[in-house]
Design a protein around this motif. Structure first.
Motif, PDB file in Angstrom:
ATOM      1  N   ASP A 111       0.858  -1.191   0.000  1.00  0.00           N
ATOM      2  CA  ASP A 111       0.000   0.000   0.000  1.00  0.00           C
ATOM      3  C   ASP A 111       0.893   1.239   0.000  1.00  0.00           C
ATOM      4  O   ASP A 111       1.163   1.832   1.038  1.00  0.00           O
ATOM      5  N   LEU A 112       1.382   1.585  -1.204  1.00  0.00           N
ATOM      6  CA  LEU A 112       2.357   2.670  -1.323  1.00  0.00           C
ATOM      7  C   LEU A 112       1.842   3.761  -2.243  1.00  0.00           C
ATOM      8  O   LEU A 112       1.014   3.501  -3.111  1.00  0.00           O
ATOM      9  N   SER A 113       2.379   4.950  -2.088  1.00  0.00           N
ATOM     10  CA  SER A 113       2.106   5.993  -3.076  1.00  0.00           C
ATOM     11  C   SER A 113       3.389   6.770  -3.370  1.00  0.00           C
ATOM     12  O   SER A 113       4.300   6.845  -2.513  1.00  0.00           O
ATOM     13  N   SER A 140      11.800   4.313  -9.809  1.00  0.00           N
ATOM     14  CA  SER A 140      10.992   4.438 -11.026  1.00  0.00           C
ATOM     15  C   SER A 140       9.498   4.448 -10.704  1.00  0.00           C
ATOM     16  O   SER A 140       8.688   4.885 -11.511  1.00  0.00           O
ATOM     17  N   GLU A 141       9.151   3.981  -9.498  1.00  0.00           N
ATOM     18  CA  GLU A 141       7.738   4.030  -9.064  1.00  0.00           C
ATOM     19  C   GLU A 141       7.484   5.301  -8.235  1.00  0.00           C
ATOM     20  O   GLU A 141       6.434   5.432  -7.605  1.00  0.00           O
ATOM     21  N   GLY A 142       8.449   6.196  -8.186  1.00  0.00           N
ATOM     22  CA  GLY A 142       8.251   7.491  -7.531  1.00  0.00           C
ATOM     23  C   GLY A 142       8.545   7.517  -6.048  1.00  0.00           C
ATOM     24  O   GLY A 142       8.246   8.499  -5.361  1.00  0.00           O
ATOM     25  N   LEU A 143       9.151   6.443  -5.517  1.00  0.00           N
ATOM     26  CA  LEU A 143       9.455   6.406  -4.084  1.00  0.00           C
ATOM     27  C   LEU A 143      10.794   7.090  -3.811  1.00  0.00           C
ATOM     28  O   LEU A 143      11.685   7.084  -4.671  1.00  0.00           O
ATOM     29  N   PHE A 144      10.946   7.641  -2.612  1.00  0.00           N
ATOM     30  CA  PHE A 144      12.228   8.218  -2.211  1.00  0.00           C
ATOM     31  C   PHE A 144      12.955   7.196  -1.338  1.00  0.00           C
ATOM     32  O   PHE A 144      12.464   6.823  -0.268  1.00  0.00           O
ATOM     33  N   VAL A 145      14.107   6.723  -1.812  1.00  0.00           N
ATOM     34  CA  VAL A 145      14.852   5.702  -1.061  1.00  0.00           C
ATOM     35  C   VAL A 145      15.786   6.406  -0.077  1.00  0.00           C
ATOM     36  O   VAL A 145      16.780   7.024  -0.460  1.00  0.00           O
ATOM     37  N   ASP A 146      15.443   6.284   1.211  1.00  0.00           N
ATOM     38  CA  ASP A 146      16.197   6.973   2.262  1.00  0.00           C
ATOM     39  C   ASP A 146      17.457   6.216   2.658  1.00  0.00           C
ATOM     40  O   ASP A 146      18.498   6.812   2.931  1.00  0.00           O
ATOM     41  N   CYS A 147      17.351   4.903   2.731  1.00  0.00           N
ATOM     42  CA  CYS A 147      18.478   4.112   3.233  1.00  0.00           C
ATOM     43  C   CYS A 147      18.317   2.649   2.841  1.00  0.00           C
ATOM     44  O   CYS A 147      17.257   2.242   2.369  1.00  0.00           O
TER      45      CYS A 147
END
Ligand code: PRP
Ligand code: ORO
Length: 186
Positions: A111-113, A140-147
């Motif tokens: 359940d992501l946005s 590519s799905e618009g998520l911000f990868v923090d770590c």
């Protein structure tokens, strides 16, 4: 908790051979292999991993944790479940290796946005190639990868490769710690 996890990994996951018989995801061969699944799919392993990964992530304000199926899946679910019990909940997600060709076609399940801040988890990192694919797919799905959090860092350059694109990389157990415990227990 960490010592108990190392003990479990030594007993259930670590295998050594005099010959380099283990073929790795990168195509390289190795004298040793860490099959984390017997631990990441055990009740005690899930409990320990959930707490340890939650501890590694609790200062990061992430909204979800996940990674490349299959290795990352139980780790992400364990951390998410423990995050609920410890009062700072975040969701879990899973990234497919291949695209589904029926039903609802999605690369990432959960359940992501777009725009959410996430952590990528990995069971074992060798070259870091699998984590890099997961990072690329998440972005590519618009998520911000923090770590990135790896359960076991084989200390073969994976963490450094990942740090070129995600500077914050944490490991729960290193190869050195695992080898020391393995040799000590022989
Ligand atoms: O750092 P790397 O060089 O990428 O190697 C480590 C990757 O290899 C293994 O995955 P595998 O492809 O065996 O898949 P599985 O988790 O589905 O068993 C492991 O689970 C890591 O994801
Ligand atoms: O590099 C890999 O493919 C790899 C190494 C290892 O020790 N364990 C594992 O599951 N994968």
């Amino acid at each position: 908790m960490k010592n108990e996890l190392i003990d479990l990994l030594c007993k259930k996951s670590f295998q050594f051979s005099e010959e380099p018989v283990f073929k790795l995801a990168s195509g390289q061969t190795s004298h040793y292999y860490i099959n984390c699944k017997p631990v990441t799919l055990s009740s005690r392993g899930l409990y320990l991993i959930g707490h340890l990964v939650f501890d590694a992530l609790k200062d990061r304000s992430i909204e979800a944790v996940g990674g490349m199926t299959f290795g990352a899946d139980p780790i992400a679910v364990a951390a998410s479940l423990i995050s609920e019990t410890r009062g700072a909940p975040f969701a879990a997600f899973s990234i497919r290796k291949t695209q589904k060709d029926h039903g609802i076609v999605k690369w990432i399940e959960g359940d992501l946005s777009a725009g959410q801040r996430v952590a990528i988890v990995e069971d074992v990192a060798t070259t870091g190639g699998s984590s890099l694919k997961a990072i690329e797919r998440a972005r590519s799905e618009g998520l911000f990868v923090d770590c990135v959090v790896m359960l076991v860092d084989r200390e073969e350059g994976g963490a450094e490769n990942i740090q070129k694109t995600v500077p914050e990389v944490r490991s729960i157990v290193t190869r050195a710690e695992l080898l020391a415990a393995y040799r000590g227990g022989q």
